[in-house]
Each structure stands twice: as C-alpha cells, then as structure tokens.
Design an enzyme around this catalytic site. Structure first.
Site, PDB file in Angstrom:
ATOM      1  N   LYS A 127      18.600 -16.888  -8.856  1.00  0.00           N
ATOM      2  CA  LYS A 127      17.542 -17.737  -9.425  1.00  0.00           C
ATOM      3  C   LYS A 127      16.223 -17.418  -8.744  1.00  0.00           C
ATOM      4  O   LYS A 127      16.171 -17.181  -7.539  1.00  0.00           O
ATOM      5  CB  LYS A 127      17.904 -19.205  -9.200  1.00  0.00           C
ATOM      6  CG  LYS A 127      17.314 -20.143 -10.213  1.00  0.00           C
ATOM      7  CD  LYS A 127      17.867 -19.930 -11.600  1.00  0.00           C
ATOM      8  CE  LYS A 127      18.058 -21.210 -12.396  1.00  0.00           C
ATOM      9  NZ  LYS A 127      18.843 -20.976 -13.610  1.00  0.00           N
TER      10      LYS A 127
ATOM     11  N   THR B  49      23.531 -18.564 -11.937  1.00  0.00           N
ATOM     12  CA  THR B  49      22.216 -18.711 -11.289  1.00  0.00           C
ATOM     13  C   THR B  49      21.885 -20.202 -11.139  1.00  0.00           C
ATOM     14  O   THR B  49      21.183 -20.593 -10.227  1.00  0.00           O
ATOM     15  CB  THR B  49      21.108 -17.985 -12.075  1.00  0.00           C
ATOM     16  OG1 THR B  49      20.860 -18.657 -13.294  1.00  0.00           O
ATOM     17  CG2 THR B  49      21.454 -16.526 -12.327  1.00  0.00           C
TER      18      THR B  49
ATOM     19  N   ARG C 115     -22.462  -2.810   5.011  1.00  0.00           N
ATOM     20  CA  ARG C 115     -22.016  -3.151   3.656  1.00  0.00           C
ATOM     21  C   ARG C 115     -21.204  -4.431   3.705  1.00  0.00           C
ATOM     22  O   ARG C 115     -20.869  -4.926   4.788  1.00  0.00           O
ATOM     23  CB  ARG C 115     -21.155  -2.031   3.069  1.00  0.00           C
ATOM     24  CG  ARG C 115     -19.845  -1.849   3.825  1.00  0.00           C
ATOM     25  CD  ARG C 115     -18.890  -0.870   3.160  1.00  0.00           C
ATOM     26  NE  ARG C 115     -17.659  -0.764   3.946  1.00  0.00           N
ATOM     27  CZ  ARG C 115     -16.583  -0.095   3.577  1.00  0.00           C
ATOM     28  NH1 ARG C 115     -16.572   0.588   2.438  1.00  0.00           N
ATOM     29  NH2 ARG C 115     -15.509  -0.069   4.337  1.00  0.00           N
TER      30      ARG C 115
ATOM     31  N   GLN D  11      -9.382   1.274   6.755  1.00  0.00           N
ATOM     32  CA  GLN D  11      -8.246   1.889   7.445  1.00  0.00           C
ATOM     33  C   GLN D  11      -8.277   1.587   8.947  1.00  0.00           C
ATOM     34  O   GLN D  11      -7.256   1.211   9.549  1.00  0.00           O
ATOM     35  CB  GLN D  11      -8.281   3.420   7.247  1.00  0.00           C
ATOM     36  CG  GLN D  11      -7.908   3.914   5.864  1.00  0.00           C
ATOM     37  CD  GLN D  11      -9.073   4.033   4.885  1.00  0.00           C
ATOM     38  OE1 GLN D  11     -10.041   3.266   4.958  1.00  0.00           O
ATOM     39  NE2 GLN D  11      -8.985   4.954   3.950  1.00  0.00           N
TER      40      GLN D  11
ATOM     41  N   HIS E 200     -15.087  -4.524  -4.034  1.00  0.00           N
ATOM     42  CA  HIS E 200     -16.430  -3.967  -3.930  1.00  0.00           C
ATOM     43  C   HIS E 200     -17.521  -4.978  -4.342  1.00  0.00           C
ATOM     44  O   HIS E 200     -17.343  -5.733  -5.297  1.00  0.00           O
ATOM     45  CB  HIS E 200     -16.548  -2.716  -4.809  1.00  0.00           C
ATOM     46  CG  HIS E 200     -15.577  -1.641  -4.423  1.00  0.00           C
ATOM     47  ND1 HIS E 200     -15.490  -1.128  -3.144  1.00  0.00           N
ATOM     48  CD2 HIS E 200     -14.618  -0.998  -5.142  1.00  0.00           C
ATOM     49  CE1 HIS E 200     -14.541  -0.206  -3.100  1.00  0.00           C
ATOM     50  NE2 HIS E 200     -13.995  -0.115  -4.301  1.00  0.00           N
TER      51      HIS E 200
HETATM   52  O1  URC Z   1     -13.147   1.539   4.068  1.00  0.00           O
HETATM   53  C1  URC Z   1     -13.118   2.327   3.098  1.00  0.00           C
HETATM   54  N1  URC Z   1     -12.120   3.240   3.004  1.00  0.00           N
HETATM   55  C2  URC Z   1     -12.036   4.123   1.970  1.00  0.00           C
HETATM   56  O2  URC Z   1     -11.101   4.967   1.913  1.00  0.00           O
HETATM   57  C3  URC Z   1     -13.032   4.047   0.976  1.00  0.00           C
HETATM   58  N2  URC Z   1     -13.258   4.753  -0.164  1.00  0.00           N
HETATM   59  C4  URC Z   1     -14.373   4.233  -0.743  1.00  0.00           C
HETATM   60  O3  URC Z   1     -14.859   4.629  -1.827  1.00  0.00           O
HETATM   61  N3  URC Z   1     -14.881   3.221   0.012  1.00  0.00           N
HETATM   62  C5  URC Z   1     -14.055   3.091   1.089  1.00  0.00           C
HETATM   63  N4  URC Z   1     -14.087   2.246   2.149  1.00  0.00           N
END
Ligand code: URC
Length: 313
Positions: A11, A61, A188, A245, A273
C-alpha cells in the site's frame, strides 16, 4: 517465454495522524503529534500470484494498510519515523512466513509546536505547518537469512526545503567553447529545493522488536535529522559558493564529520535560475552582476546537480 524477475507490492500513501498524550506533571495533558504518509511494500514467495493467479500467497494491500494504521496506535516508537518504520517492517516479516522482505517509506509532514507570545511558552496541543519540507526515511527489512537473523538498512533525509541566497555565489572558469552562451558571474542568486538523503551504519546483529528502542540511542536518528538540516542551512548561508557542486560537497562532508553513524550523504540540488531583466529601454542598468537588482525567476529548465559523498574508512 517470459519470466517474472522482480515482484514487490503493498500500500502507498497511507495517511496517518497520531496524537500521543502524556500528563505533564501539573495536571495538564501534553500532546505530541506526527503526520505520516506511509508506503509499505512486501517481497517473498509471491511469484505464483503473478504467474498463476494464485491469491493464496497474497497479503492484501488492504491488510498492509491495516498493519500500518494499527501499529501507529500501538508502537511505542511512533513519534520517531525510523524506529516506527523498523517496527512496521519487522512486523511484516515476522507475521507472514512467506514474506522475506519489507520496504517501508515514510514522509513526515511538518507540524511545529506554536510558541504563544503572551508567555513565550510552547503550547501543549497547538501546532503550525511552517513549511512544506518533509522528513523522509526508507527502511529495508531483510529476513531472507531466517526470521531470527533479520537485518535492516536505513536511509533517511529530507525534501522540499526551499532556500535562496542573493549574494555570496559565483560561477566562473567553466568550459568555454562554441556552445557556451553563459557569462561568468562573481555574484548571482543561488536558489534550490534541497533533496537530501543519508545512509546509516547500523550496529551488527539481528534486528529484534526489543532492540529497536536502543537504536535511537546508538544510531541517533533524530539528532542526525536535526544536524543534517542545520548543516545544510548553515553551509548554504555562509559558504562563498564557487558552484552548486562545491557547496554541495562541503555540506556533505560536514554532515559526515558531525554524525558518526552516517555512512554516505547524497544531495539532489536543482539550480533554480533567476535571470536579470534587461531594463535598458528605460535607461536602467540591470544586466551587469554588480548592478542587477531585478530578476525573473525561471520555473524551467533548471540545472540539476547531484552527488553522493561517502565516509572514508
Ligand atoms: O553552480 C553551477 N554549476 C553548474 O554546473 C552550472 N551550469 C550552469 O549553467 N550554471 C551552473 N552553476
């Protein structure tokens, strides 16, 4: 010829709300509450239900739902999602001789106790939904080596935690070639909806109903949940981010360092974005990173950055 190679059923989206009432010593009743969405799936000697329409091996279930609901009323661990999931999973493999594995996923919805401003005290039975983020756990109970040798895997985390920083985030030095349209920026907006999961190293030995209570102390599920969220927020806020990253790796490493029972940490972070709007037609400079103050939040597409970071032994 066709062969059944995998089968699991149960379930999903079982909705549970539980109140635990306890006297607080001065004649009042203190309430703790949890709201869960539960998925309970089973595996075992069930192949003939698929291949020969043999329902004699099917735990309906509907019965899985009953187990989840009844145990939410009887389990001493119901306020702790990992412990409750372990209790429920163990119940399935112990109750049904031919069921050898149970997979319990719990989403916990947020109900935060209201602090009443008149006296600054937490209220005994009133709560607020202060965010759509969910605490998550996925428990796998494995009795394939016998009902007395049950083992468990626990992966927990959170989803839906929306964060944004309007400074302290750059993205520079990436590959530039004939496909590149993105400008380098040293400032940004960085916004994401955090999806975080972490795996636990559980103590060796068979899982028993009596042993589950001790796991809260030994594995510290609740403390880890608090710590992982706070580290996520702290690193997100304070890191001078070079990229999603790099920030993600810092968060993961800190969670591993601060929580000894965590084996690995995985994040999925959409890069939501925010595009500076061209206001040049009104003589306003808004396109250079240093000037940009008006942005258009873009629903799609978003970047999607993922990673798993594991403890080095
Ligand atoms: O922090 C980011 N990693 C990316 O791999 C990436 N690619 C992107 O267009 N903007 C960003 N910003």
């Amino acid at each position: 010829m066709a062969t059944l190679t995998a089968a699991r059923y149960g379930k999903d989206k079982v909705r549970i709300f539980r109140v635990v009432r306890s006297p607080n010593g001065d004649g009042q009743v203190w309430n703790d509450v949890v709201e869960y969405n539960v998925r309970a799936l089973l595996e075992g000697d069930i192949a003939t239900s698929y291949t020969q329409a043999d329902n004699s091996v099917v735990v309906a279930t509907d019965s899985s739902e009953s187990c989840a609901t009844v145990l939410s009323g009887t389990s001493p661990h119901v306020l702790h999602p990992e412990l409750f999931a372990l209790d429920l999973g163990l119940h399935f493999v112990k109750t049904y001789p031919h069921i050898h594995k149970a997979f319990i996923d719990i989403e916990q919805l947020k109900w935060t106790r209201i602090i009443v401003s008149k006296d600054g005290k937490p209220h005994k039975h009133s709560f607020t939904r202060d965010g759509e983020e969910k605490r998550l756990t996925s428990v796998e109970i494995d009795a394939t080596k016998g009902k007395g040798a049950v083992t468990a895997k626990v992966t927990s985390g959170l989803s839906g935690l929306l964060v944004l920083k309007s400074g302290g985030s750059a993205f520079e030095g990436f590959v530039r070639d004939e496909w590149t349209t993105l400008a380098e920026v040293n400032d940004r907006i960085f916004s994401t909806e955090v999806e975080l999961s972490y795996t636990f190293a559980l103590p060796a030995g068979a899982l028993t109903a009596e042993g589950i209570a001790a796991l809260q102390e030994k594995v510290a599920f609740d403390k880890t949940a608090e710590s992982a969220k706070q580290i996520t927020l702290d690193v997100f806020a304070t890191d001078e981010s070079a990229s999603v990253q790099a920030t993600m790796f810092k968060m993961s490493s800190e969670i591993i360092a601060a929580n000894p029972t965590v084996e690995s940490v995985s994040y999925k972070l959409p890069n939501k974005h925010y595009i500076p709007v061209d206001l040049g037609f009104k003589g306003l400079s808004n396109l250079k990173p240093a000037d940009a103050e008006v942005f258009c939040p873009v629903a799609a597409p978003s970047g999607l950055i993922t990673a798993t970071v594991s403890r080095t032994h």
